[in-house]
Design a protein around this motif. Structure first.
Motif, PDB file in Angstrom:
ATOM      1  N   ASP A 239      59.818  66.697  34.055  1.00  0.00           N
ATOM      2  CA  ASP A 239      59.429  66.037  32.806  1.00  0.00           C
ATOM      3  C   ASP A 239      59.686  64.542  32.901  1.00  0.00           C
ATOM      4  O   ASP A 239      60.640  64.088  33.550  1.00  0.00           O
ATOM      5  CB  ASP A 239      60.221  66.614  31.628  1.00  0.00           C
ATOM      6  CG  ASP A 239      59.855  68.066  31.344  1.00  0.00           C
ATOM      7  OD1 ASP A 239      58.716  68.446  31.688  1.00  0.00           O
ATOM      8  OD2 ASP A 239      60.696  68.792  30.787  1.00  0.00           O
ATOM      9  N   THR A 240      58.824  63.757  32.244  1.00  0.00           N
ATOM     10  CA  THR A 240      59.063  62.318  32.150  1.00  0.00           C
ATOM     11  C   THR A 240      60.212  62.060  31.180  1.00  0.00           C
ATOM     12  O   THR A 240      60.683  62.959  30.482  1.00  0.00           O
ATOM     13  CB  THR A 240      57.786  61.594  31.672  1.00  0.00           C
ATOM     14  OG1 THR A 240      57.367  62.181  30.420  1.00  0.00           O
ATOM     15  CG2 THR A 240      56.667  61.733  32.697  1.00  0.00           C
TER      16      THR A 240
ATOM     17  N   LYS B 191      57.285  64.140  27.108  1.00  0.00           N
ATOM     18  CA  LYS B 191      55.946  64.477  26.624  1.00  0.00           C
ATOM     19  C   LYS B 191      54.965  64.796  27.753  1.00  0.00           C
ATOM     20  O   LYS B 191      53.931  65.397  27.516  1.00  0.00           O
ATOM     21  CB  LYS B 191      55.398  63.329  25.784  1.00  0.00           C
ATOM     22  CG  LYS B 191      56.196  63.070  24.510  1.00  0.00           C
ATOM     23  CD  LYS B 191      55.579  61.931  23.716  1.00  0.00           C
ATOM     24  CE  LYS B 191      56.356  61.674  22.431  1.00  0.00           C
ATOM     25  NZ  LYS B 191      55.782  60.553  21.649  1.00  0.00           N
ATOM     26  N   LYS B 192      55.295  64.364  28.956  1.00  0.00           N
ATOM     27  CA  LYS B 192      54.398  64.575  30.085  1.00  0.00           C
ATOM     28  C   LYS B 192      55.177  65.136  31.271  1.00  0.00           C
ATOM     29  O   LYS B 192      56.405  65.217  31.245  1.00  0.00           O
ATOM     30  CB  LYS B 192      53.690  63.268  30.468  1.00  0.00           C
ATOM     31  CG  LYS B 192      52.770  62.732  29.372  1.00  0.00           C
ATOM     32  CD  LYS B 192      51.997  61.518  29.832  1.00  0.00           C
ATOM     33  CE  LYS B 192      51.045  61.034  28.731  1.00  0.00           C
ATOM     34  NZ  LYS B 192      50.236  59.874  29.184  1.00  0.00           N
ATOM     35  N   THR B 193      54.417  65.508  32.301  1.00  0.00           N
ATOM     36  CA  THR B 193      55.024  66.114  33.491  1.00  0.00           C
ATOM     37  C   THR B 193      54.642  65.291  34.722  1.00  0.00           C
ATOM     38  O   THR B 193      53.493  64.846  34.864  1.00  0.00           O
ATOM     39  CB  THR B 193      54.555  67.571  33.664  1.00  0.00           C
ATOM     40  OG1 THR B 193      54.935  68.315  32.508  1.00  0.00           O
ATOM     41  CG2 THR B 193      55.177  68.195  34.887  1.00  0.00           C
TER      42      THR B 193
ATOM     43  N   ASP C 174      49.307  71.106  28.824  1.00  0.00           N
ATOM     44  CA  ASP C 174      48.475  71.815  27.865  1.00  0.00           C
ATOM     45  C   ASP C 174      48.695  73.310  28.081  1.00  0.00           C
ATOM     46  O   ASP C 174      48.672  73.794  29.220  1.00  0.00           O
ATOM     47  CB  ASP C 174      47.001  71.450  28.076  1.00  0.00           C
ATOM     48  CG  ASP C 174      46.084  72.130  27.065  1.00  0.00           C
ATOM     49  OD1 ASP C 174      46.598  72.870  26.209  1.00  0.00           O
ATOM     50  OD2 ASP C 174      44.862  71.911  27.149  1.00  0.00           O
TER      51      ASP C 174
ATOM     52  N   ASP D 242      49.379  65.614  31.385  1.00  0.00           N
ATOM     53  CA  ASP D 242      49.704  66.123  30.053  1.00  0.00           C
ATOM     54  C   ASP D 242      49.818  67.635  30.136  1.00  0.00           C
ATOM     55  O   ASP D 242      48.952  68.298  30.693  1.00  0.00           O
ATOM     56  CB  ASP D 242      48.609  65.739  29.035  1.00  0.00           C
ATOM     57  CG  ASP D 242      48.594  64.244  28.772  1.00  0.00           C
ATOM     58  OD1 ASP D 242      49.671  63.678  28.572  1.00  0.00           O
ATOM     59  OD2 ASP D 242      47.492  63.666  28.790  1.00  0.00           O
TER      60      ASP D 242
END
Length: 558
Positions: free
Chosen positions: A201-202, A206-208, A530, A528
């Motif tokens: 994870d960042t 919120k992102k990978t 999803d 992102d």
């Protein structure tokens, strides 16, 4: 065997495959085979001018992998997809990639091999199992099946095609074709292996972030990779125009056929791979290419078969250490059995169709998209240790050149001799086992002529970084075409002069159980997350691409 009688029958499944209903189509063939085996058929012998009772039996079939399932009734998908490993097939289902993969090739290594105890580089377990036992014939057909354990061929042509698809798709990171996608990284996390390649994870959560693998390439390197294949000129009849399959702008290669894949795997991929990728990746892929090149030789000894079995086991294990588990579909697993199939069924050439060999001059090649002027020959040459050496050692030395002109000498109608006038070049060999020449470094200019019968064909692939440096690719003459009835009696002589010298295979690096899996000079990919990502990924990666066969009209059952 003459080409006219090579194929007993041909069946192309097409889009509407009959599946298990193939029995209906084969019923008449089976009845005729029973008749041939049990009572025989009266047959006319044109040479002896009389009839005789001919008996025949079906030794084996040649077919692609989906047709293998239809004929043998052995499912070539899911958990036990390998018909050679049988119920000892090692497989695992990847939850995120939605596919079954076939790994654990350490069990094919010698029992004292250090990789059997290397947990970190593989699946966090030691491997103490022996190789799977070959499936024996049933009690119903003891006599036939115990002496013929090789009933259905594994089709080398389509195995090569699917392996090339996986290599090119993964190295160039082609969407829908790469095996190193987001789902594959989450599979690593589920399996608890290769932590530095697992998704992270960042900082904001919120992102990978996905680190670049050691086989990843920059856009510039992908362009170089594609340019080597696009610029390569191949001998006539060996493959189609591969250049039109290379899309440099999009940095992808697509639309090639099985024989194109065959030529790329045997001759072309080694050059950009060894020039761009790190050694531990390049050496492994070069060894894989070399395995297929050597197993398709027209001359192969049983000792070489034993060596090939040992080498492919190590090569597949090294691939397991480098590429993600999603890379190992059933087609990547099947090469582990190909050497044994040569032992049981004979040379691959008897189960394949090969184009004819042709020669042309260098000037003709310059204006064409093919290359037929390259020649190589071996000659006994004295080697001196020094100027004062009075006892030189004679050994075979390979010479490489290109045909400049051709001459036919007619001795008053008694016989004719064809001469080639050639340019010869200084040659050397590098650590990867590839021979190379420099076109700007000529040698033996006072001895340009050779007999056409003395040389074999080769072609040259340009180095992507040094324009005058070209790698030598020795082609295997694909077939002996029957020009007259007398030619067949000379076949042993013709085969005897074909190139069959042992190749120099690069050794796997001694890395003490640790290899670099991440390419730190490239920025990680940020995605992102999803919830529907993996379902979409599964749809994009066509399930049938694991054994593509529909696009080629040359696939089928014989």
């Amino acid at each position: 065997m003459k080409p006219d009688y090579f194929m007993l029958s041909l069946f192309i499944p097409g889009p509407q495959s009959p599946g298990n209903d193939i029995d209906i189509y084969l019923q008449s063939l089976i009845e005729e085979l029973k008749e041939l085996w049990e009572s025989g058929v009266e047959t006319y012998d044109s040479k002896e001018n009389k009839t005789f009772n001919m008996r025949a039996c079906l030794l084996w079939t040649i077919n692609d992998f989906p047709a293998y399932a239809m004929l043998s009734r052995w499912s070539t998908k899911e958990k036990l997809a390998c018909p050679c490993c049988n119920d000892e097939t090692s497989s695992i289902y990847l939850k995120h990639s939605h596919k079954t993969v076939y790994m654990d090739h350490r069990r094919f290594l010698p029992m004292n091999h250090p990789w059997r105890h290397n947990k970190r580089s593989f699946n966090r377990k030691t491997e103490l199992r022996s190789p799977p036992q070959l499936l024996e014939g049933s009690a119903v057909f003891d006599i036939l099946r115990e002496s013929n354990m090789f009933r259905h061929n594994l089709d080398v042509m389509h195995i090569e095609k699917n392996i090339v698809d996986s290599i090119i798709g993964t190295l160039l990171d082609i969407p829908g074709k790469t095996k190193d996608h987001a789902a594959a990284r989450f599979d690593l996390k589920d399996m608890g292996i290769r932590k530095n390649l697992q998704p992270k994870d960042t900082k904001d959560g919120k992102k990978t972030k996905l680190a670049k693998a050691c086989f990843s390439m920059t856009p510039a390197e992908k362009t170089i990779f594609c340019s080597v294949l696009k610029a390569a000129k191949l001998p006539d009849g060996s493959a189609s125009n591969i250049a039109r399959c290379v899309h440099e702008t999009e940095k992808k290669i697509s639309g090639y056929k099985t024989h194109d894949a065959h030529f790329m795997l045997h001759y072309l991929l080694q050059v950009p791979i060894k020039s761009i990728l790190p050694d531990h990746v390049a050496i492994t892929l070069v060894r894989l290419c070399s395995f297929f090149h050597r197993i398709c030789q027209k001359v192969i000894s049983l000792d070489e078969v034993v060596n090939l079995e040992a080498e492919i086991a190590e090569t597949l294990c090294q691939l397991e250490r480098i590429f993600p588990p999603s890379f190992f579909n059933i087609m990547v697993h099947l090469p582990i059995h190909l050497a044994n199939e040569v032992r049981l069924g004979g040379l691959v050439q008897y189960r394949w169709m090969y184009p004819v060999e042709r020669f042309h001059t260098r000037h003709r090649d310059a204006r064409r998209k093919t290359q037929n002027s390259g020649v190589t020959l071996e000659a006994l040459t004295p080697s001196f240790a020094s100027v004062k050496d009075k006892n030189p050692i004679e050994a075979k030395v390979a010479y490489y050149g290109r045909i400049v002109d051709m001459f036919e000498l007619d001795y008053y109608g008694q016989f004719k001799v064809v001469l080639f006038k050639c340019e010869w070049y200084t040659a050397a060999k590098e650590n990867f086992g590839l021979s190379y020449v420099y076109f700007n470094k000529k040698c033996y200019q006072e001895e340009p002529f050779v007999l056409a019968s003395q040389v074999n064909q080769c072609f040259y692939v340009q180095d992507p970084y040094v324009s005058d440096k070209h790698y030598v690719m020795k082609t295997i003459p694909r077939d002996l075409f029957r020009v007259s009835d007398d030619l067949e009696s000379d076949s042993p002589i013709i085969y005897a002069r074909e190139p069959c010298e042992p190749e120099v295979i690069p050794c796997l690096p001694n890395d003490n159980g640790e290899i670099d899996l991440v390419r730190n000079d490239l920025r990680a990919t940020i995605i992102d997350m999803d919830l529907n990502m993996f379902a979409k990924q599964y749809c994009e990666e066509d399930e049938e691409s694991e054994y593509e066969y529909m696009e080629d009209l040359d696939s089928g059952t014989s």
